[in-house]
Design a protein around this motif. Structure first.
Motif, PDB file in Angstrom:
ATOM      1  N   HIS A   3      -2.460  11.948   3.230  1.00 37.25           N
ATOM      2  CA  HIS A   3      -3.465  11.680   2.207  1.00 37.25           C
ATOM      3  C   HIS A   3      -3.044  10.531   1.285  1.00 37.25           C
ATOM      4  CE1 HIS A   3      -5.906  14.969   3.484  1.00 37.25           C
ATOM      5  NE2 HIS A   3      -4.890  15.818   3.364  1.00 37.25           N
ATOM      6  N   VAL A   4      -1.758  10.470   0.955  1.00 34.98           N
ATOM      7  CA  VAL A   4      -1.283   9.352   0.139  1.00 34.98           C
ATOM      8  C   VAL A   4      -1.417   8.069   0.947  1.00 34.98           C
ATOM      9  CG1 VAL A   4       0.707   8.316  -1.026  1.00 34.98           C
ATOM     10  CG2 VAL A   4       0.236  10.753  -1.294  1.00 34.98           C
ATOM     11  N   ARG A   5      -1.102   8.122   2.232  1.00 28.89           N
ATOM     12  CA  ARG A   5      -1.260   6.932   3.084  1.00 28.89           C
ATOM     13  C   ARG A   5      -2.714   6.468   3.067  1.00 28.89           C
ATOM     14  NH1 ARG A   5      -0.376   8.585   8.401  1.00 28.89           N
ATOM     15  NH2 ARG A   5      -2.602   8.559   8.793  1.00 28.89           N
ATOM     16  N   GLU A   6      -3.636   7.379   3.224  1.00 26.42           N
ATOM     17  CA  GLU A   6      -5.061   7.016   3.230  1.00 26.42           C
ATOM     18  C   GLU A   6      -5.466   6.403   1.889  1.00 26.42           C
ATOM     19  OE1 GLU A   6      -7.033  10.657   4.296  1.00 26.42           O
ATOM     20  OE2 GLU A   6      -6.321  10.549   6.366  1.00 26.42           O
ATOM     21  N   SER A   7      -4.989   6.970   0.798  1.00 29.45           N
ATOM     22  CA  SER A   7      -5.294   6.443  -0.527  1.00 29.45           C
ATOM     23  C   SER A   7      -4.644   5.075  -0.724  1.00 29.45           C
ATOM     24  CB  SER A   7      -4.831   7.427  -1.600  1.00 29.45           C
ATOM     25  OG  SER A   7      -5.150   6.940  -2.878  1.00 29.45           O
ATOM     26  N   TYR A   8      -3.426   4.919  -0.222  1.00 29.97           N
ATOM     27  CA  TYR A   8      -2.731   3.633  -0.327  1.00 29.97           C
ATOM     28  C   TYR A   8      -3.498   2.551   0.426  1.00 29.97           C
ATOM     29  CZ  TYR A   8       0.950   0.164  -0.309  1.00 29.97           C
ATOM     30  OH  TYR A   8       1.651  -0.998  -0.487  1.00 29.97           O
ATOM     31  N   VAL A   9      -3.903   2.857   1.648  1.00 32.85           N
ATOM     32  CA  VAL A   9      -4.647   1.889   2.459  1.00 32.85           C
ATOM     33  C   VAL A   9      -5.959   1.523   1.758  1.00 32.85           C
ATOM     34  CG1 VAL A   9      -5.833   1.553   4.660  1.00 32.85           C
ATOM     35  CG2 VAL A   9      -3.542   2.555   4.624  1.00 32.85           C
ATOM     36  N   ALA A  10      -6.629   2.506   1.171  1.00 22.91           N
ATOM     37  CA  ALA A  10      -7.865   2.234   0.429  1.00 22.91           C
ATOM     38  C   ALA A  10      -7.580   1.338  -0.777  1.00 22.91           C
ATOM     39  CB  ALA A  10      -8.511   3.543  -0.016  1.00 22.91           C
ATOM     40  N   ALA A  11      -6.464   1.575  -1.469  1.00 20.74           N
ATOM     41  CA  ALA A  11      -6.095   0.740  -2.616  1.00 20.74           C
ATOM     42  C   ALA A  11      -5.832  -0.700  -2.172  1.00 20.74           C
ATOM     43  CB  ALA A  11      -4.869   1.315  -3.324  1.00 20.74           C
ATOM     44  N   MET A  12      -5.155  -0.872  -1.053  1.00 24.74           N
ATOM     45  CA  MET A  12      -4.881  -2.224  -0.566  1.00 24.74           C
ATOM     46  C   MET A  12      -6.181  -2.931  -0.177  1.00 24.74           C
ATOM     47  SD  MET A  12      -1.743  -2.711  -1.099  1.00 24.74           S
ATOM     48  CE  MET A  12      -1.701  -1.500  -2.411  1.00 24.74           C
ATOM     49  N   ALA A  13      -7.153  -2.180   0.337  1.00 28.93           N
ATOM     50  CA  ALA A  13      -8.468  -2.766   0.636  1.00 28.93           C
ATOM     51  C   ALA A  13      -9.140  -3.230  -0.655  1.00 28.93           C
ATOM     52  CB  ALA A  13      -9.338  -1.753   1.380  1.00 28.93           C
ATOM     53  N   GLU A  14      -8.955  -2.482  -1.750  1.00 28.47           N
ATOM     54  CA  GLU A  14      -9.496  -2.907  -3.045  1.00 28.47           C
ATOM     55  C   GLU A  14      -8.850  -4.223  -3.485  1.00 28.47           C
ATOM     56  OE1 GLU A  14      -9.235   0.120  -6.096  1.00 28.47           O
ATOM     57  OE2 GLU A  14     -10.000   1.653  -4.727  1.00 28.47           O
ATOM     58  N   PHE A  15      -7.527  -4.320  -3.311  1.00 32.31           N
ATOM     59  CA  PHE A  15      -6.844  -5.566  -3.674  1.00 32.31           C
ATOM     60  C   PHE A  15      -7.354  -6.724  -2.815  1.00 32.31           C
ATOM     61  CE2 PHE A  15      -3.385  -2.782  -5.435  1.00 32.31           C
ATOM     62  CZ  PHE A  15      -3.405  -3.297  -6.725  1.00 32.31           C
ATOM     63  N   GLN A  16      -7.533  -6.470  -1.522  1.00 36.38           N
ATOM     64  CA  GLN A  16      -8.049  -7.517  -0.643  1.00 36.38           C
ATOM     65  C   GLN A  16      -9.450  -7.946  -1.058  1.00 36.38           C
ATOM     66  OE1 GLN A  16      -6.913  -5.404   3.136  1.00 36.38           O
ATOM     67  NE2 GLN A  16      -6.427  -7.498   3.758  1.00 36.38           N
ATOM     68  N   ALA A  17     -10.268  -7.002  -1.490  1.00 34.85           N
ATOM     69  CA  ALA A  17     -11.638  -7.315  -1.910  1.00 34.85           C
ATOM     70  C   ALA A  17     -11.654  -8.235  -3.125  1.00 34.85           C
ATOM     71  CB  ALA A  17     -12.412  -6.027  -2.204  1.00 34.85           C
ATOM     72  N   GLU A  18     -10.579  -8.211  -3.929  1.00 37.07           N
ATOM     73  CA  GLU A  18     -10.518  -9.134  -5.064  1.00 37.07           C
ATOM     74  C   GLU A  18      -9.736 -10.397  -4.718  1.00 37.07           C
ATOM     75  OE1 GLU A  18      -8.947  -6.960  -8.458  1.00 37.07           O
ATOM     76  OE2 GLU A  18      -6.905  -7.238  -7.767  1.00 37.07           O
ATOM     77  N   ARG A  20      -6.770 -10.678  -2.755  1.00 39.77           N
ATOM     78  CA  ARG A  20      -5.320 -10.604  -2.489  1.00 39.77           C
ATOM     79  C   ARG A  20      -5.060 -10.570  -0.981  1.00 39.77           C
ATOM     80  NH1 ARG A  20      -3.149  -8.265  -7.358  1.00 39.77           N
ATOM     81  NH2 ARG A  20      -1.063  -8.586  -6.587  1.00 39.77           N
ATOM     82  N   GLY A  21      -3.896 -11.079  -0.593  1.00 37.28           N
ATOM     83  CA  GLY A  21      -3.463 -11.012   0.799  1.00 37.28           C
ATOM     84  C   GLY A  21      -3.690 -12.271   1.604  1.00 37.28           C
ATOM     85  N   GLY A  22      -4.380 -13.246   1.032  1.00 36.20           N
ATOM     86  CA  GLY A  22      -4.603 -14.495   1.751  1.00 36.20           C
ATOM     87  C   GLY A  22      -3.334 -15.328   1.816  1.00 36.20           C
ATOM     88  N   PRO A  23      -3.357 -16.394   2.590  1.00 37.03           N
ATOM     89  CA  PRO A  23      -2.148 -17.208   2.764  1.00 37.03           C
ATOM     90  C   PRO A  23      -1.623 -17.827   1.472  1.00 37.03           C
ATOM     91  CG  PRO A  23      -4.027 -18.152   3.962  1.00 37.03           C
ATOM     92  CD  PRO A  23      -4.480 -16.866   3.366  1.00 37.03           C
ATOM     93  N   ASP A  24      -2.497 -18.031   0.487  1.00 33.54           N
ATOM     94  CA  ASP A  24      -2.058 -18.625  -0.780  1.00 33.54           C
ATOM     95  C   ASP A  24      -1.569 -17.594  -1.790  1.00 33.54           C
ATOM     96  OD1 ASP A  24      -2.731 -21.104   0.196  1.00 33.54           O
ATOM     97  OD2 ASP A  24      -4.716 -21.117  -0.734  1.00 33.54           O
ATOM     98  N   ASP A  25      -1.716 -16.316  -1.498  1.00 31.19           N
ATOM     99  CA  ASP A  25      -1.316 -15.249  -2.414  1.00 31.19           C
ATOM    100  C   ASP A  25       0.197 -15.066  -2.325  1.00 31.19           C
ATOM    101  OD1 ASP A  25      -0.886 -12.971  -3.917  1.00 31.19           O
ATOM    102  OD2 ASP A  25      -2.286 -11.705  -2.803  1.00 31.19           O
ATOM    103  N   GLN A  26       0.901 -15.495  -3.363  1.00 31.45           N
ATOM    104  CA  GLN A  26       2.365 -15.423  -3.378  1.00 31.45           C
ATOM    105  C   GLN A  26       2.886 -14.145  -4.031  1.00 31.45           C
ATOM    106  OE1 GLN A  26       4.220 -17.769  -1.675  1.00 31.45           O
ATOM    107  NE2 GLN A  26       2.136 -18.284  -1.048  1.00 31.45           N
ATOM    108  N   THR A  27       2.003 -13.184  -4.301  1.00 33.39           N
ATOM    109  CA  THR A  27       2.433 -11.932  -4.907  1.00 33.39           C
ATOM    110  C   THR A  27       3.073 -11.023  -3.865  1.00 33.39           C
ATOM    111  OG1 THR A  27       0.343 -10.784  -4.502  1.00 33.39           O
ATOM    112  CG2 THR A  27       0.513 -12.069  -6.555  1.00 33.39           C
ATOM    113  N   VAL A  28       3.772 -10.004  -4.359  1.00 33.34           N
ATOM    114  CA  VAL A  28       4.376  -9.016  -3.459  1.00 33.34           C
ATOM    115  C   VAL A  28       3.286  -8.312  -2.656  1.00 33.34           C
ATOM    116  CG1 VAL A  28       5.694  -6.864  -3.374  1.00 33.34           C
ATOM    117  CG2 VAL A  28       6.415  -8.702  -4.902  1.00 33.34           C
ATOM    118  N   ILE A  29       2.218  -7.921  -3.334  1.00 33.90           N
ATOM    119  CA  ILE A  29       1.129  -7.249  -2.613  1.00 33.90           C
ATOM    120  C   ILE A  29       0.559  -8.162  -1.540  1.00 33.90           C
ATOM    121  CG2 ILE A  29      -1.262  -6.447  -2.847  1.00 33.90           C
ATOM    122  CD1 ILE A  29      -0.472  -4.961  -5.311  1.00 33.90           C
TER     123      ILE A  29
END
Length: 174
Positions: A3-18, A20-29
């Motif tokens: 359940h934490v994994r599912e919530s974590y994956v959903a949270a990362m999708a939220e970050f991607q929606a704003e 995050r995660g593209g090639p220019d994103d130099q953050t840890v996330i």
């Protein structure tokens, strides 16, 4: 853990929606989304990610130049992943300028509810236990929310370097 994994994956999708995660994103996330994102949804892939996070705290572990040991902690409520913080055990010249000892992220759907302040307050005694007397914490000049979090936890403004504001926060009560 599922359940934490599912919530974590959903949270990362939220970050991607704003954005995050593209090639220019130099953050840890951003880096973690690119490296681990394709396998987070599997039990094995998520377990490997968690193992790698835990290993980052090991002082003796070989690591690339400029990367220091870091303890990553998750902020959860039940099985809901709300955010995370990383406590870097020491500073490099680059971290002294722009990264600091402690970085934190709150998932977009959990922001403005006091989690960042609670996370930072909880991290300070852990940083003290790592031998950090005063933690350097930085935030972007335009991130008023993060500035308020840092100041609410005792942060004293030192200066601005580029687009980053730098604060020193005591890790133990005076």
């Amino acid at each position: 853990m599922r359940h934490v994994r599912e919530s974590y994956v959903a949270a990362m999708a939220e970050f991607q929606a704003e954005g995050r995660g593209g090639p220019d994103d130099q953050t840890v996330i951003g880096a973690e989304i690119r490296r681990y994102g394709p396998t987070w949804h599997t039990r094995e892939g998520f377990a490997r990610y968690v193992r790698d996070l835990r290993a980052e705290a090991e002082a003796d572990r070989p690591r690339p130049a400029g990367i220091v040991p870091a303890t990553t902690l998750w902020w959860v409520e039940g099985a809901e992943y709300l955010g995370r913080l990383a406590i870097r055990h020491r500073l490099t010249p680059k971290l002294l300028d722009v990264g600091g000892h402690i970085g934190y992220d709150v998932r977009p759907s959990a922001r403005r509810r006091g989690h960042a302040t609670a996370m930072l307050r909880a991290a300070l005694p852990i940083a003290a236990g790592l031998g950090i007397d005063r933690a350097l914490i930085t935030c972007d000049v335009d991130n008023l929310g993060s500035r308020k979090v840092i100041e609410a936890c005792g942060g004293e403004f030192e200066d601005q370097r580029g687009v980053k504001l730098r604060f020193w926060v005591p890790t133990s009560p005076a």
